[in-house]
Design an enzyme around this catalytic site. Sequence first.
Site, short mmCIF file in Angstrom:
data_model
loop_
_atom_site.label_atom_id
_atom_site.label_comp_id
_atom_site.label_asym_id
_atom_site.label_seq_id
_atom_site.Cartn_x
_atom_site.Cartn_y
_atom_site.Cartn_z
N GLU A 149 35.30 3.52 56.14
CA GLU A 149 33.83 4.22 56.30
C GLU A 149 32.77 3.45 55.79
O GLU A 149 31.68 3.69 56.23
CB GLU A 149 33.91 5.52 55.17
CG GLU A 149 34.80 6.76 55.87
CD GLU A 149 36.20 6.74 55.36
OE1 GLU A 149 36.88 7.54 55.79
OE2 GLU A 149 36.34 5.70 54.72
N PHE B 272 42.68 20.38 47.80
CA PHE B 272 42.97 19.15 48.49
C PHE B 272 41.56 18.25 48.77
O PHE B 272 40.90 18.84 49.49
CB PHE B 272 43.98 18.99 49.50
CG PHE B 272 44.21 17.80 50.05
CD1 PHE B 272 45.09 16.90 49.28
CD2 PHE B 272 43.87 17.32 51.28
CE1 PHE B 272 45.65 15.62 49.56
CE2 PHE B 272 44.33 15.90 51.67
CZ PHE B 272 45.07 15.15 50.82
N GLN B 273 41.23 17.33 48.27
CA GLN B 273 40.03 16.50 48.27
C GLN B 273 38.61 17.15 48.37
O GLN B 273 37.79 16.76 48.44
CB GLN B 273 40.31 16.02 49.98
CG GLN B 273 41.13 14.83 50.18
CD GLN B 273 41.14 14.14 51.30
OE1 GLN B 273 40.58 14.62 52.52
NE2 GLN B 273 41.45 12.70 51.32
N ARG C 83 14.61 -18.15 45.64
CA ARG C 83 15.69 -18.74 45.87
C ARG C 83 16.16 -18.88 47.52
O ARG C 83 16.66 -19.97 48.14
CB ARG C 83 16.90 -18.28 45.24
CG ARG C 83 18.43 -19.11 45.29
CD ARG C 83 19.20 -18.46 44.20
NE ARG C 83 20.72 -18.80 44.68
CZ ARG C 83 21.49 -18.73 43.96
NH1 ARG C 83 21.61 -17.33 43.07
NH2 ARG C 83 23.03 -19.16 44.35
N VAL D 125 25.38 -11.41 53.44
CA VAL D 125 24.46 -11.91 52.11
C VAL D 125 25.04 -12.95 51.56
O VAL D 125 26.03 -13.31 51.88
CB VAL D 125 24.00 -10.81 51.33
CG1 VAL D 125 23.56 -9.40 51.81
CG2 VAL D 125 25.51 -10.32 50.66
N PHE E 62 27.28 -18.33 46.70
CA PHE E 62 26.19 -18.05 46.30
C PHE E 62 26.18 -17.87 44.48
O PHE E 62 25.34 -18.10 43.84
CB PHE E 62 25.48 -16.77 46.92
CG PHE E 62 23.73 -16.56 46.63
CD1 PHE E 62 23.03 -17.13 47.32
CD2 PHE E 62 23.54 -15.66 45.78
CE1 PHE E 62 21.75 -17.08 47.31
CE2 PHE E 62 22.19 -15.40 45.62
CZ PHE E 62 21.33 -15.96 46.23
N ILE E 63 27.14 -17.13 44.31
CA ILE E 63 27.32 -16.61 42.81
C ILE E 63 27.87 -17.83 42.14
O ILE E 63 27.54 -18.10 40.92
CB ILE E 63 28.46 -15.52 42.70
CG1 ILE E 63 28.02 -14.33 43.56
CG2 ILE E 63 28.64 -15.13 41.30
CD1 ILE E 63 26.66 -13.92 43.31
N GLU F 275 25.04 -19.70 41.05
CA GLU F 275 24.23 -19.17 40.01
C GLU F 275 24.84 -19.53 38.60
O GLU F 275 24.17 -19.80 37.70
CB GLU F 275 24.11 -17.46 40.22
CG GLU F 275 23.10 -17.02 41.14
CD GLU F 275 23.16 -15.60 41.21
OE1 GLU F 275 22.30 -15.09 41.56
OE2 GLU F 275 24.27 -14.89 40.92
#
Length: 593
Positions: free
Chosen positions: A54, A116-117, A259, A389, A474-475, A478
């Site tokens: 989803e 249920f749900q 950046r 990204v 990317f991280i 950083e």
Amino acid sequence: MTDQKIDGWVAGLKVLEEWGVQDVFGIPAGSLNSLMDAFEKEQENINFIQVRHEETGAQGAAMYAKFNNKLGVCLGSAGPGATHLYNGLYDAKFDNVPVLAILGQRALKESNMDAFQEMNQNPLFNDVAVYNRRVAYPEQLPKVLDEGIRAAIANNGVAAVEVPVDFGWEQLDTATRYSSAEDYRDFPELGLNEADIDAAVEALSNAKRPVIYAGKGTRGHSEDVIALSRKIKAPVAITGINFDDYDYEFDALLGSAHRVGWKPANEAFEEADAVLFAGSNFPFAEVTGKFDHVDKFIQIDIDQQKLGKRHFADVAILGDAATAIRAITDKIDEKEDNGWYQANIDNAANWKAYMQKLENKTSGPLQLYQVFKAINDISKENAAYSIDVGNTTQTSIRHLHMTPKNLWRTSEVFATMGNGLPGALAAKLGQPERQVWNLSGDGGFAMAMQDVVTAVRYNLPSIHVIFTNERFGFIRDEQEDTNDNYYGVDINDVDFAAIAKAQGAVGYTVTEISQLADVFAKAKADEEAGRVVLIDAKITEERPLPVESLKLDPYFFSKNEVDEFKSRYEAEELQPFSHYLEEHGLEVDQHKR
């Protein structure tokens, strides 16, 4: 005629059809079974696009709105299906695009029975949605859907509509069906306050070092921005999300700031005395102090809430950015270049020469730069790029040689990983005549790779390039700047080509520069033959040059620091902006020293 009946959800789908909806992303579920019945009955008029998660559906809906300028629609079952939609819906909220989220729910007789749900979903969608309603009785279903669609489009946001499953099977009078699609009108263009235009003309006329910062609000009107740029000798910086509106060859193009941007834009703002901030919402303005030293800040925005949001505006203009820019251009006198304009043009040319040097390497380890050259070499002139990204966003706006014929879209402000593949589905569904690319890092792609089969199932030929460097790049970059050590950023290699083949697509793996031309030529032929293609590019681990923290200027860094910086980033020929300012007889701004 009065006794004619229609299923509740068939009536609902007809509302969607009248609003021009063609594609709906989702997964079937018990709480959506009446809607599935309706899709089967209406399959000649509207497409149910079955995804494998989803979240892919919600991201696809958001990207559908971005690529096609139309309402995106997704659905999720009661409980887990609905909660899986959050990521894509927040992307739509942050990027101000219209999306309708249809939420399933247990039958009315099971309400409040801990079925249920069953869960109380409405409060969970209050923050993300501009319209959040549960249909109260069957006859209300088409009416609430119409309200939700109208609200989403009018507010460029998310509408969440929850429908108990039994309502969709209820027999409604045909007169119950309701759509206001034909009655919807966009606001007429706002008139401009001439006093504000005059104030902008005065500020720009007196400026010695003006820069135009053109945001998404100028999209489709780059020719107007360029005309003003030429007339007042102001180079053009752009937001990253507006890159596809400009020809890469425009000589006064500075790229975007901070950046995810270009070196010339970051340097120009440090020396500017006036900024025309047009149709932009640069979210890093306050934290970086990017405009703090500017003498005159002139802002144009069609949204009253944006005026003064990022920086105090010496001149505030409420209205359409392109219209205001044309008005300023008409009123302002042409200016002679005092060296500022040409210094920026020279700086941009130096930056492009550096980028192209990296792209054109023919030997050595495979870097992402040469992969972008291979993409540029086979891209069609109107290609659409769906960009995941991270480093892929950063490097695509540096190395894709785009023109206004292209489309480039990503998760702009929410910056959610995994949006590249859903975006490619959305782009191809909405504009099947275009060549469509998905450019993703291995980290982001792993979040959505199961839906390659969705592209195969619905015959959506596209090319998916995965930049594999076995890390969340990317991280990691950083962490280099902020942390004591790297941690949690390395990931295992994956044979993405094999996974693509297992899903019915064509898969290639590239490990050397010498392989690029042949593989990309084959990929283009495969795509033109109607195949879904994946290219897994196993690239090196280098960090792309950090334009937000340059160490090039001898005014501020020692020779050793400059030499080390240039050596690390293969940037021996890259010059600081001060070099070009002084070359044209201009001083470096004292505030920097």
